[in-house]
Design a protein around this motif. Structure first.
Motif, mmCIF file in Angstrom:
data_model
loop_
_atom_site.group_PDB
_atom_site.id
_atom_site.type_symbol
_atom_site.label_atom_id
_atom_site.label_comp_id
_atom_site.label_asym_id
_atom_site.label_seq_id
_atom_site.Cartn_x
_atom_site.Cartn_y
_atom_site.Cartn_z
ATOM 1 N N GLY A 119 -9.056 -2.020 -24.341
ATOM 2 C CA GLY A 119 -10.616 -2.190 -24.024
ATOM 3 C C GLY A 119 -11.120 -0.899 -23.282
ATOM 4 O O GLY A 119 -12.074 -1.115 -22.827
ATOM 5 N N PHE A 120 -10.269 -0.077 -23.355
ATOM 6 C CA PHE A 120 -10.630 1.304 -22.628
ATOM 7 C C PHE A 120 -9.750 2.235 -22.868
ATOM 8 O O PHE A 120 -8.834 1.953 -23.708
ATOM 9 N N THR A 121 -9.987 3.601 -22.753
ATOM 10 C CA THR A 121 -9.291 4.658 -23.069
ATOM 11 C C THR A 121 -8.120 5.182 -22.272
ATOM 12 O O THR A 121 -8.204 5.542 -21.279
ATOM 13 N N PHE A 122 -6.962 4.266 -22.842
ATOM 14 C CA PHE A 122 -5.751 4.089 -21.701
ATOM 15 C C PHE A 122 -5.198 5.625 -21.357
ATOM 16 O O PHE A 122 -4.948 5.574 -20.196
ATOM 17 N N TYR A 123 -5.080 6.381 -22.266
ATOM 18 C CA TYR A 123 -4.638 7.685 -21.967
ATOM 19 C C TYR A 123 -5.602 8.569 -20.921
ATOM 20 O O TYR A 123 -4.766 9.284 -20.045
ATOM 21 N N ALA A 124 -6.759 8.092 -20.809
ATOM 22 C CA ALA A 124 -7.421 8.846 -19.715
ATOM 23 C C ALA A 124 -7.526 8.048 -18.380
ATOM 24 O O ALA A 124 -7.753 8.649 -17.401
ATOM 25 N N ALA A 125 -6.818 7.092 -18.293
ATOM 26 C CA ALA A 125 -6.967 6.013 -17.109
ATOM 27 C C ALA A 125 -5.879 6.523 -16.220
ATOM 28 O O ALA A 125 -4.670 6.431 -16.746
ATOM 29 N N ASP A 126 -5.909 6.069 -15.019
ATOM 30 C CA ASP A 126 -4.822 5.949 -14.187
ATOM 31 C C ASP A 126 -4.474 4.291 -14.049
ATOM 32 O O ASP A 126 -5.374 3.320 -14.177
ATOM 33 N N MET A 127 -3.455 4.039 -13.906
ATOM 34 C CA MET A 127 -2.937 2.596 -13.974
ATOM 35 C C MET A 127 -1.906 2.448 -12.787
ATOM 36 O O MET A 127 -1.591 3.207 -12.232
ATOM 37 N N GLY A 128 -2.080 1.192 -12.366
ATOM 38 C CA GLY A 128 -1.491 0.686 -11.370
ATOM 39 C C GLY A 128 -1.274 -0.741 -11.260
ATOM 40 O O GLY A 128 -1.493 -1.560 -12.195
ATOM 41 N N TRP A 129 -0.589 -1.146 -10.036
ATOM 42 C CA TRP A 129 -0.358 -2.514 -9.493
ATOM 43 C C TRP A 129 -0.713 -2.909 -8.184
ATOM 44 O O TRP A 129 -0.474 -2.137 -7.220
ATOM 45 N N TYR A 130 -1.390 -3.917 -7.991
ATOM 46 C CA TYR A 130 -1.877 -4.646 -6.736
ATOM 47 C C TYR A 130 -0.851 -5.979 -6.812
ATOM 48 O O TYR A 130 -0.413 -6.333 -7.293
ATOM 49 N N ARG A 131 -0.977 -6.262 -5.395
ATOM 50 C CA ARG A 131 -0.092 -7.814 -5.169
ATOM 51 C C ARG A 131 -0.890 -8.434 -3.969
ATOM 52 O O ARG A 131 -1.722 -7.598 -3.168
ATOM 53 N N ARG A 132 -1.004 -9.454 -4.310
ATOM 54 C CA ARG A 132 -1.697 -10.543 -3.398
ATOM 55 C C ARG A 132 -0.594 -11.531 -2.703
ATOM 56 O O ARG A 132 -0.176 -12.523 -3.673
ATOM 57 N N SER A 133 -0.116 -11.539 -1.595
ATOM 58 C CA SER A 133 0.776 -12.460 -0.850
ATOM 59 C C SER A 133 -0.127 -13.763 -0.547
ATOM 60 O O SER A 133 -1.001 -13.943 -0.506
ATOM 61 N N SER A 134 0.838 -14.687 0.376
ATOM 62 C CA SER A 134 0.184 -15.887 0.596
ATOM 63 C C SER A 134 -0.824 -15.677 1.783
ATOM 64 O O SER A 134 -1.539 -16.369 1.989
ATOM 65 N N GLY A 135 -0.575 -14.453 2.465
ATOM 66 C CA GLY A 135 -1.661 -14.000 3.216
ATOM 67 C C GLY A 135 -3.017 -13.700 2.813
ATOM 68 O O GLY A 135 -3.963 -13.338 3.575
ATOM 69 N N ASN A 136 -3.033 -13.792 1.629
ATOM 70 C CA ASN A 136 -4.360 -13.496 0.845
ATOM 71 C C ASN A 136 -4.887 -11.872 0.735
ATOM 72 O O ASN A 136 -5.769 -11.406 0.475
ATOM 73 N N GLU A 137 -3.920 -10.985 1.497
ATOM 74 C CA GLU A 137 -4.291 -9.757 1.590
ATOM 75 C C GLU A 137 -4.129 -9.101 0.349
ATOM 76 O O GLU A 137 -2.916 -9.154 -0.258
ATOM 77 N N CYS A 138 -5.020 -8.200 -0.405
ATOM 78 C CA CYS A 138 -4.619 -7.444 -1.687
ATOM 79 C C CYS A 138 -4.349 -6.253 -1.349
ATOM 80 O O CYS A 138 -4.994 -5.308 -0.853
ATOM 81 N N GLU A 139 -3.080 -5.738 -1.826
ATOM 82 C CA GLU A 139 -2.349 -4.440 -1.479
ATOM 83 C C GLU A 139 -2.138 -3.827 -2.513
ATOM 84 O O GLU A 139 -1.602 -4.006 -3.720
ATOM 85 N N LEU A 140 -2.555 -2.497 -2.579
ATOM 86 C CA LEU A 140 -2.162 -1.444 -3.578
ATOM 87 C C LEU A 140 -0.595 -1.192 -3.568
ATOM 88 O O LEU A 140 -0.242 -0.581 -2.652
ATOM 89 N N VAL A 141 0.064 -1.386 -4.720
ATOM 90 C CA VAL A 141 1.496 -1.157 -4.568
ATOM 91 C C VAL A 141 1.908 0.183 -5.098
ATOM 92 O O VAL A 141 2.594 0.846 -4.654
#
Length: 118
Positions: free
Chosen positions: A26-48
């Motif tokens: 759904g977007f121009t993949f080669y031009a995009a940065d990609m990554g991973w976040y995570r949400r623990s049980s404490g509900n904080e959303c962290e960039l991994v």
């Protein structure tokens, strides 16, 4: 529409490994940065981790040296997670940026559950 579909989570013991995958569309993949976040049980959303279109990488201090992010030309993003710790337990979400702009809200969607037992 931007679609990011995560897979590869599971339950492992401390010290184990998992490989997460993300299928992007759904977007121009080669031009995009990609990554991973995570949400623990404490509900904080962290960039991994994040990988740029030129394959420069960023890692949170908490995972540096243990996790490896990669991407390929088939619109896939991976997160190799080694030496897992109980504190890595979280729901992991794929993310995409075009420049500084996130293409979909962080830590939203289905994600993939990672559970690390001690």
């Amino acid at each position: 529409d931007v679609q990011l579909v995560e897979s590869g989570g599971g339950s492992v013991q401390a010290g184990g490994s998992l490989r997460l995958s993300c299928t992007a569309s759904g977007f121009t993949f080669y031009a995009a940065d990609m990554g991973w976040y995570r949400r623990s049980s404490g509900n904080e959303c962290e960039l991994v981790s994040r990988i740029t279109d030129s394959r420069s990488t960023y890692y949170a201090d908490s995972v540096k040296g243990r996790f490896t992010i990669s991407r390929d030309s088939a619109k896939m993003v991976y997160l190799q997670m080694d030496s897992l710790k109980p504190e890595d337990t979280a729901v992991y979400f794929c993310a995409a940026w075009m420049g500084p702009t996130l293409l979909s809200p962080a830590c939203r969607g289905q994600g993939t559950q990672v559970t690390v037992s001690s």
